[in-house]
Design a protein around this motif. Sequence first.
Motif, PDB file in Angstrom:
ATOM      1  N   VAL A  91      39.851  49.631 -28.710  1.00 51.77           N
ATOM      2  CA  VAL A  91      39.694  49.033 -27.380  1.00 51.77           C
ATOM      3  C   VAL A  91      40.589  47.806 -27.242  1.00 51.77           C
ATOM      4  CG1 VAL A  91      37.301  49.803 -27.149  1.00 51.77           C
ATOM      5  CG2 VAL A  91      37.786  47.527 -28.101  1.00 51.77           C
ATOM      6  N   VAL A  92      40.817  47.432 -25.990  1.00 47.27           N
ATOM      7  CA  VAL A  92      41.500  46.183 -25.664  1.00 47.27           C
ATOM      8  C   VAL A  92      40.479  45.268 -25.001  1.00 47.27           C
ATOM      9  CG1 VAL A  92      43.213  45.107 -24.162  1.00 47.27           C
ATOM     10  CG2 VAL A  92      43.808  47.159 -25.440  1.00 47.27           C
ATOM     11  N   LEU A  93      40.460  44.010 -25.414  1.00 48.63           N
ATOM     12  CA  LEU A  93      39.591  43.018 -24.779  1.00 48.63           C
ATOM     13  C   LEU A  93      40.394  42.271 -23.730  1.00 48.63           C
ATOM     14  CD1 LEU A  93      37.858  41.461 -27.948  1.00 48.63           C
ATOM     15  CD2 LEU A  93      37.148  43.462 -26.611  1.00 48.63           C
TER      16      LEU A  93
ATOM     17  N   THR B  45      42.451  46.636 -30.542  1.00 47.74           N
ATOM     18  CA  THR B  45      43.906  46.789 -30.587  1.00 47.74           C
ATOM     19  C   THR B  45      44.624  45.513 -30.177  1.00 47.74           C
ATOM     20  OG1 THR B  45      43.706  49.145 -30.108  1.00 47.74           O
ATOM     21  CG2 THR B  45      45.843  48.129 -29.690  1.00 47.74           C
ATOM     22  N   ALA B  46      44.111  44.848 -29.132  1.00 45.57           N
ATOM     23  CA  ALA B  46      44.765  43.649 -28.609  1.00 45.57           C
ATOM     24  C   ALA B  46      43.801  42.884 -27.720  1.00 45.57           C
ATOM     25  CB  ALA B  46      46.017  44.027 -27.814  1.00 45.57           C
ATOM     26  N   VAL B  47      44.189  41.651 -27.408  1.00 45.37           N
ATOM     27  CA  VAL B  47      43.463  40.816 -26.455  1.00 45.37           C
ATOM     28  C   VAL B  47      44.436  40.450 -25.343  1.00 45.37           C
ATOM     29  CG1 VAL B  47      42.197  38.661 -26.090  1.00 45.37           C
ATOM     30  CG2 VAL B  47      41.988  39.885 -28.275  1.00 45.37           C
ATOM     31  N   VAL B  48      43.975  40.570 -24.101  1.00 49.47           N
ATOM     32  CA  VAL B  48      44.830  40.298 -22.946  1.00 49.47           C
ATOM     33  C   VAL B  48      44.308  39.070 -22.195  1.00 49.47           C
ATOM     34  CG1 VAL B  48      45.518  41.130 -20.658  1.00 49.47           C
ATOM     35  CG2 VAL B  48      45.599  42.668 -22.634  1.00 49.47           C
ATOM     36  N   THR B  49      45.207  38.173 -21.853  1.00 46.47           N
ATOM     37  CA  THR B  49      44.879  37.021 -21.015  1.00 46.47           C
ATOM     38  C   THR B  49      46.110  36.611 -20.229  1.00 46.47           C
ATOM     39  OG1 THR B  49      44.093  34.718 -20.993  1.00 46.47           O
ATOM     40  CG2 THR B  49      45.380  35.406 -22.907  1.00 46.47           C
ATOM     41  N   PRO B  50      45.959  36.342 -18.917  1.00 48.77           N
ATOM     42  CA  PRO B  50      47.119  35.923 -18.127  1.00 48.77           C
ATOM     43  C   PRO B  50      47.705  34.607 -18.621  1.00 48.77           C
ATOM     44  CG  PRO B  50      45.327  36.604 -16.703  1.00 48.77           C
ATOM     45  CD  PRO B  50      44.766  36.504 -18.087  1.00 48.77           C
ATOM     46  N   GLU B  51      46.828  33.723 -19.123  1.00 51.19           N
ATOM     47  CA  GLU B  51      47.282  32.426 -19.623  1.00 51.19           C
ATOM     48  C   GLU B  51      47.558  32.539 -21.117  1.00 51.19           C
ATOM     49  OE1 GLU B  51      44.140  32.767 -18.325  1.00 51.19           O
ATOM     50  OE2 GLU B  51      44.617  32.343 -16.244  1.00 51.19           O
ATOM     51  N   GLN B  52      48.600  33.288 -21.471  1.00 47.62           N
ATOM     52  CA  GLN B  52      48.929  33.495 -22.879  1.00 47.62           C
ATOM     53  C   GLN B  52      49.333  32.171 -23.520  1.00 47.62           C
ATOM     54  OE1 GLN B  52      51.739  36.594 -23.568  1.00 47.62           O
ATOM     55  NE2 GLN B  52      51.891  36.243 -25.765  1.00 47.62           N
ATOM     56  N   THR B  53      48.634  31.807 -24.597  1.00 45.19           N
ATOM     57  CA  THR B  53      48.892  30.521 -25.240  1.00 45.19           C
ATOM     58  C   THR B  53      49.389  30.665 -26.676  1.00 45.19           C
ATOM     59  OG1 THR B  53      46.544  30.396 -25.860  1.00 45.19           O
ATOM     60  CG2 THR B  53      47.198  29.304 -23.828  1.00 45.19           C
ATOM     61  N   GLY B  54      49.550  31.844 -27.155  1.00 43.53           N
ATOM     62  CA  GLY B  54      50.007  32.030 -28.527  1.00 43.53           C
ATOM     63  C   GLY B  54      50.241  33.491 -28.812  1.00 43.53           C
ATOM     64  N   GLU B  55      50.550  33.812 -30.046  1.00 41.70           N
ATOM     65  CA  GLU B  55      50.856  35.190 -30.411  1.00 41.70           C
ATOM     66  C   GLU B  55      49.612  35.979 -30.788  1.00 41.70           C
ATOM     67  OE1 GLU B  55      53.797  35.127 -33.432  1.00 41.70           O
ATOM     68  OE2 GLU B  55      55.393  34.415 -32.116  1.00 41.70           O
ATOM     69  N   THR B  56      48.552  35.291 -31.209  1.00 46.05           N
ATOM     70  CA  THR B  56      47.326  35.978 -31.599  1.00 46.05           C
ATOM     71  C   THR B  56      46.101  35.234 -31.088  1.00 46.05           C
ATOM     72  OG1 THR B  56      47.127  34.786 -33.716  1.00 46.05           O
ATOM     73  CG2 THR B  56      48.405  36.856 -33.717  1.00 46.05           C
TER      74      THR B  56
ATOM     75  N   PRO C 298      46.623  40.683 -31.764  1.00 40.31           N
ATOM     76  CA  PRO C 298      47.792  40.441 -30.912  1.00 40.31           C
ATOM     77  C   PRO C 298      47.371  40.055 -29.497  1.00 40.31           C
ATOM     78  CG  PRO C 298      48.057  42.474 -32.156  1.00 40.31           C
ATOM     79  CD  PRO C 298      46.638  42.026 -32.367  1.00 40.31           C
ATOM     80  N   LEU C 299      48.065  39.082 -28.934  1.00 42.92           N
ATOM     81  CA  LEU C 299      47.726  38.562 -27.622  1.00 42.92           C
ATOM     82  C   LEU C 299      48.838  38.904 -26.626  1.00 42.92           C
ATOM     83  CD1 LEU C 299      45.619  36.711 -26.159  1.00 42.92           C
ATOM     84  CD2 LEU C 299      47.082  34.783 -26.759  1.00 42.92           C
ATOM     85  N   PHE C 300      48.432  39.466 -25.462  1.00 47.23           N
ATOM     86  CA  PHE C 300      49.400  39.837 -24.428  1.00 47.23           C
ATOM     87  C   PHE C 300      48.922  39.293 -23.090  1.00 47.23           C
ATOM     88  CE2 PHE C 300      49.623  42.987 -27.777  1.00 47.23           C
ATOM     89  CZ  PHE C 300      50.990  43.055 -28.035  1.00 47.23           C
ATOM     90  N   ASN C 301      49.871  39.104 -22.149  1.00 45.34           N
ATOM     91  CA  ASN C 301      49.494  38.515 -20.865  1.00 45.34           C
ATOM     92  C   ASN C 301      49.167  39.541 -19.780  1.00 45.34           C
ATOM     93  OD1 ASN C 301      52.001  39.457 -20.188  1.00 45.34           O
ATOM     94  ND2 ASN C 301      52.959  37.444 -19.992  1.00 45.34           N
ATOM     95  N   SER C 302      49.187  40.827 -20.119  1.00 48.91           N
ATOM     96  CA  SER C 302      48.789  41.865 -19.165  1.00 48.91           C
ATOM     97  C   SER C 302      48.480  43.146 -19.916  1.00 48.91           C
ATOM     98  CB  SER C 302      49.892  42.128 -18.140  1.00 48.91           C
ATOM     99  OG  SER C 302      50.994  42.776 -18.750  1.00 48.91           O
ATOM    100  N   LEU C 303      47.707  44.026 -19.281  1.00 47.80           N
ATOM    101  CA  LEU C 303      47.413  45.325 -19.890  1.00 47.80           C
ATOM    102  C   LEU C 303      48.675  46.163 -20.037  1.00 47.80           C
ATOM    103  CD1 LEU C 303      44.064  46.148 -18.056  1.00 47.80           C
ATOM    104  CD2 LEU C 303      44.346  45.945 -20.536  1.00 47.80           C
ATOM    105  N   GLU C 304      49.575  46.031 -19.073  1.00 53.05           N
ATOM    106  CA  GLU C 304      50.819  46.791 -19.119  1.00 53.05           C
ATOM    107  C   GLU C 304      51.672  46.422 -20.327  1.00 53.05           C
ATOM    108  OE1 GLU C 304      52.191  45.606 -15.239  1.00 53.05           O
ATOM    109  OE2 GLU C 304      51.947  47.657 -14.487  1.00 53.05           O
TER     110      GLU C 304
END
Length: 208
Positions: free
Chosen positions: A112-114, A136-147, A152-158
């Motif tokens: 899952v993605v959070l 699998t990953a964590v998504v947040t629009p306010e990306q503040t780091g790599e993890t 792994p941290l991403f700023n969008s589901l896409e």
Amino acid sequence: MQENAEQTRIILELLNSVERNGSESQRSRASDFGIAVGLVNAYIKYCVKKGYVKVKHFPARRYSYLLTPKGFAEKSKLTMAHLSNSLAFFRQARTDCAAIFAEAERREWKSVVLVGATEVAEISVLCAIERGVKITAVVTPEQTGETFVGFPLFNSLEAVPFPFDGIIVTDIKRAVEACREAHSMFGKERVLIPSFLNIATDVPAETK
């Protein structure tokens, strides 16, 4: 000033700040509290009016603030209320997240993605381990780091490059938007929402 949860938080932070350093600048307090300087001044005036804080005047228009006995009592009361609310929140979030991951297991989701780098995401990590579901990953629009908590941290589901079976909404402040985006991109059958967020399963599309 009618107190709500956010105002109570700021008042508690202000009383703690005055106790630590009564001479700290309002600009510094505003930065610490995450609010405008004008609001800090308004809360100072409120606390002075309520008798929680006493003002000391110095030359060159300098001020220092002291916590009064009434202020100490109020700080203790607010601290206990905050801790109680935090514990209640954790218990409810833990229960709801456990139910979400039980449902993910029932649907045979392996990964899952959070959506939302929050305390709820941290609680979800524990529940995922218990159910053998991979995050699998964590998504947040306010990306503040790599993890975020090791994921792994991403700023969008896409932007997530890895395959995943479902999405779990863990965003608190923008839960409705997060649900709407996830539903529109992947369909509601691939999105699970903890019940304490009080978001309907069918989130209506935003009207223009």
